[in-house]
Design a protein around this motif. Structure first.
Motif, PDB file in Angstrom:
ATOM      1  N   MET A   1       0.848  -1.182   0.000  1.00 28.59           N
ATOM      2  CA  MET A   1       0.000   0.000   0.000  1.00 28.59           C
ATOM      3  C   MET A   1       0.889   1.239   0.000  1.00 28.59           C
ATOM      4  O   MET A   1       1.723   1.410   0.874  1.00 28.59           O
ATOM      5  N   ALA A   2       0.705   2.085  -0.999  1.00 27.59           N
ATOM      6  CA  ALA A   2       1.485   3.312  -1.092  1.00 27.59           C
ATOM      7  C   ALA A   2       0.891   4.354  -0.147  1.00 27.59           C
ATOM      8  O   ALA A   2      -0.288   4.679  -0.230  1.00 27.59           O
ATOM      9  N   ARG A   3       1.718   4.841   0.745  1.00 23.41           N
ATOM     10  CA  ARG A   3       1.276   5.855   1.703  1.00 23.41           C
ATOM     11  C   ARG A   3       2.081   7.119   1.445  1.00 23.41           C
ATOM     12  O   ARG A   3       3.286   7.143   1.657  1.00 23.41           O
ATOM     13  N   ILE A   4       1.393   8.145   0.987  1.00 20.26           N
ATOM     14  CA  ILE A   4       2.052   9.408   0.668  1.00 20.26           C
ATOM     15  C   ILE A   4       1.334  10.523   1.409  1.00 20.26           C
ATOM     16  O   ILE A   4       0.108  10.619   1.360  1.00 20.26           O
ATOM     17  N   ALA A   5       2.096  11.347   2.100  1.00 20.99           N
ATOM     18  CA  ALA A   5       1.563  12.485   2.874  1.00 20.99           C
ATOM     19  C   ALA A   5       0.509  12.031   3.878  1.00 20.99           C
ATOM     20  O   ALA A   5      -0.483  12.717   4.109  1.00 20.99           O
ATOM     21  N   GLY A   6       0.697  10.850   4.450  1.00 21.40           N
ATOM     22  CA  GLY A   6      -0.223  10.355   5.468  1.00 21.40           C
ATOM     23  C   GLY A   6      -1.523   9.803   4.927  1.00 21.40           C
ATOM     24  O   GLY A   6      -2.462   9.565   5.680  1.00 21.40           O
ATOM     25  N   VAL A   7      -1.604   9.593   3.612  1.00 22.76           N
ATOM     26  CA  VAL A   7      -2.835   9.088   2.997  1.00 22.76           C
ATOM     27  C   VAL A   7      -2.522   7.784   2.267  1.00 22.76           C
ATOM     28  O   VAL A   7      -1.558   7.707   1.503  1.00 22.76           O
ATOM     29  N   ASP A   8      -3.337   6.768   2.513  1.00 23.37           N
ATOM     30  CA  ASP A   8      -3.200   5.512   1.772  1.00 23.37           C
ATOM     31  C   ASP A   8      -3.857   5.686   0.411  1.00 23.37           C
ATOM     32  O   ASP A   8      -5.050   5.967   0.329  1.00 23.37           O
ATOM     33  N   ASP A  35       5.003  15.006 -13.830  1.00 22.09           N
ATOM     34  CA  ASP A  35       5.928  15.520 -14.844  1.00 22.09           C
ATOM     35  C   ASP A  35       7.304  15.793 -14.234  1.00 22.09           C
ATOM     36  O   ASP A  35       8.330  15.469 -14.829  1.00 22.09           O
ATOM     37  N   ARG A  36       7.297  16.408 -13.053  1.00 24.99           N
ATOM     38  CA  ARG A  36       8.573  16.718 -12.399  1.00 24.99           C
ATOM     39  C   ARG A  36       9.339  15.454 -12.019  1.00 24.99           C
ATOM     40  O   ARG A  36      10.561  15.419 -12.090  1.00 24.99           O
ATOM     41  N   THR A  37       8.613  14.420 -11.608  1.00 24.24           N
ATOM     42  CA  THR A  37       9.282  13.189 -11.177  1.00 24.24           C
ATOM     43  C   THR A  37       9.538  12.225 -12.328  1.00 24.24           C
ATOM     44  O   THR A  37      10.268  11.253 -12.161  1.00 24.24           O
ATOM     45  N   GLY A  38       8.929  12.488 -13.487  1.00 26.09           N
ATOM     46  CA  GLY A  38       9.161  11.640 -14.653  1.00 26.09           C
ATOM     47  C   GLY A  38       8.433  10.311 -14.606  1.00 26.09           C
ATOM     48  O   GLY A  38       8.876   9.329 -15.204  1.00 26.09           O
ATOM     49  N   ILE A  39       7.311  10.264 -13.923  1.00 23.24           N
ATOM     50  CA  ILE A  39       6.524   9.029 -13.827  1.00 23.24           C
ATOM     51  C   ILE A  39       5.336   9.136 -14.773  1.00 23.24           C
ATOM     52  O   ILE A  39       4.689  10.177 -14.858  1.00 23.24           O
ATOM     53  N   LEU A  48       3.939   0.971  -8.715  1.00 24.08           N
ATOM     54  CA  LEU A  48       5.009   1.896  -8.339  1.00 24.08           C
ATOM     55  C   LEU A  48       6.116   1.161  -7.587  1.00 24.08           C
ATOM     56  O   LEU A  48       5.840   0.342  -6.712  1.00 24.08           O
ATOM     57  N   THR A  49       7.342   1.500  -7.928  1.00 28.01           N
ATOM     58  CA  THR A  49       8.460   0.965  -7.150  1.00 28.01           C
ATOM     59  C   THR A  49       8.635   1.829  -5.908  1.00 28.01           C
ATOM     60  O   THR A  49       8.091   2.933  -5.823  1.00 28.01           O
ATOM     61  N   ASP A  50       9.398   1.329  -4.963  1.00 23.21           N
ATOM     62  CA  ASP A  50       9.651   2.103  -3.746  1.00 23.21           C
ATOM     63  C   ASP A  50      10.391   3.400  -4.066  1.00 23.21           C
ATOM     64  O   ASP A  50      10.147   4.435  -3.447  1.00 23.21           O
ATOM     65  N   ALA A  51      11.276   3.335  -5.045  1.00 16.87           N
ATOM     66  CA  ALA A  51      12.035   4.530  -5.435  1.00 16.87           C
ATOM     67  C   ALA A  51      11.109   5.593  -6.036  1.00 16.87           C
ATOM     68  O   ALA A  51      11.241   6.785  -5.738  1.00 16.87           O
ATOM     69  N   GLN A  52      10.169   5.156  -6.878  1.00 21.07           N
ATOM     70  CA  GLN A  52       9.224   6.100  -7.474  1.00 21.07           C
ATOM     71  C   GLN A  52       8.337   6.729  -6.399  1.00 21.07           C
ATOM     72  O   GLN A  52       8.085   7.938  -6.414  1.00 21.07           O
ATOM     73  N   ALA A  53       7.864   5.908  -5.480  1.00 20.25           N
ATOM     74  CA  ALA A  53       7.030   6.428  -4.391  1.00 20.25           C
ATOM     75  C   ALA A  53       7.817   7.435  -3.556  1.00 20.25           C
ATOM     76  O   ALA A  53       7.281   8.469  -3.141  1.00 20.25           O
ATOM     77  N   ALA A  54       9.083   7.152  -3.344  1.00 20.62           N
ATOM     78  CA  ALA A  54       9.924   8.065  -2.566  1.00 20.62           C
ATOM     79  C   ALA A  54      10.122   9.392  -3.297  1.00 20.62           C
ATOM     80  O   ALA A  54      10.095  10.459  -2.669  1.00 20.62           O
ATOM     81  N   THR A  55      10.301   9.338  -4.627  1.00 20.34           N
ATOM     82  CA  THR A  55      10.474  10.592  -5.375  1.00 20.34           C
ATOM     83  C   THR A  55       9.195  11.425  -5.344  1.00 20.34           C
ATOM     84  O   THR A  55       9.254  12.648  -5.204  1.00 20.34           O
ATOM     85  N   ILE A  56       8.054  10.759  -5.455  1.00 15.28           N
ATOM     86  CA  ILE A  56       6.776  11.480  -5.366  1.00 15.28           C
ATOM     87  C   ILE A  56       6.642  12.107  -3.980  1.00 15.28           C
ATOM     88  O   ILE A  56       6.276  13.274  -3.835  1.00 15.28           O
TER      89      ILE A  56
END
Length: 120
Positions: A1-8, A35-39, A48-56
């Motif tokens: 589960m991708a968790r970004i900014a405290g949101v699943d 666009d900025r992250t190139g995804i 999503l890979t862990d690296a992509q999630a981290a860049t986002i």
């Protein structure tokens, strides 16, 4: 589960739409982030890979105000309007619409349930 900014984020959705589940990120902002992250927009969240999630995650943290910080800013801005005594601040204080809508017949969301006045 991708968790970004405290949101699943929902797993099956495309990342461009999944990012809009975060408060403060709409479709346009989501696309700018990607666009900025190139995804690619069409990538699903579960792909999503862990690296992509981290860049986002890093991009959002650096460039966009989201979730709690944004909610706090909005609340403080409204409080500042009320303290100034501006027209918009007075409307907020009284619980009435602030953007020029008519209130004789509508505005039930802001005014609440009808209070009958003068009915004998």
């Amino acid at each position: 589960m991708a968790r970004i900014a405290g949101v699943d984020l929902p797993q099956k959705k495309r990342i461009e739409y999944a990012l809009t589940y975060i408060y403060g990120i709409g479709l346009t902002t989501s696309r700018k982030i990607l666009d900025r992250t190139g995804i690619d927009y069409n990538t699903r969240v579960h792909e999503l890979t862990d690296a992509q999630a981290a860049t986002i995650r890093n991009d959002i943290q650096e460039n966009v105000m989201v979730e709690g910080d944004l909610r706090k800013k909005v609340t403080l801005d409204i409080k500042a309007l009320m303290d100034l005594g501006s027209y918009r601040g007075l409307r907020h204080r009284r619980g009435l619409p602030c953007r020029g809508q008519k209130t004789k017949t509508n505005a039930r969301t802001r005014k609440g349930k009808r209070k009958t006045v003068g009915a004998a």
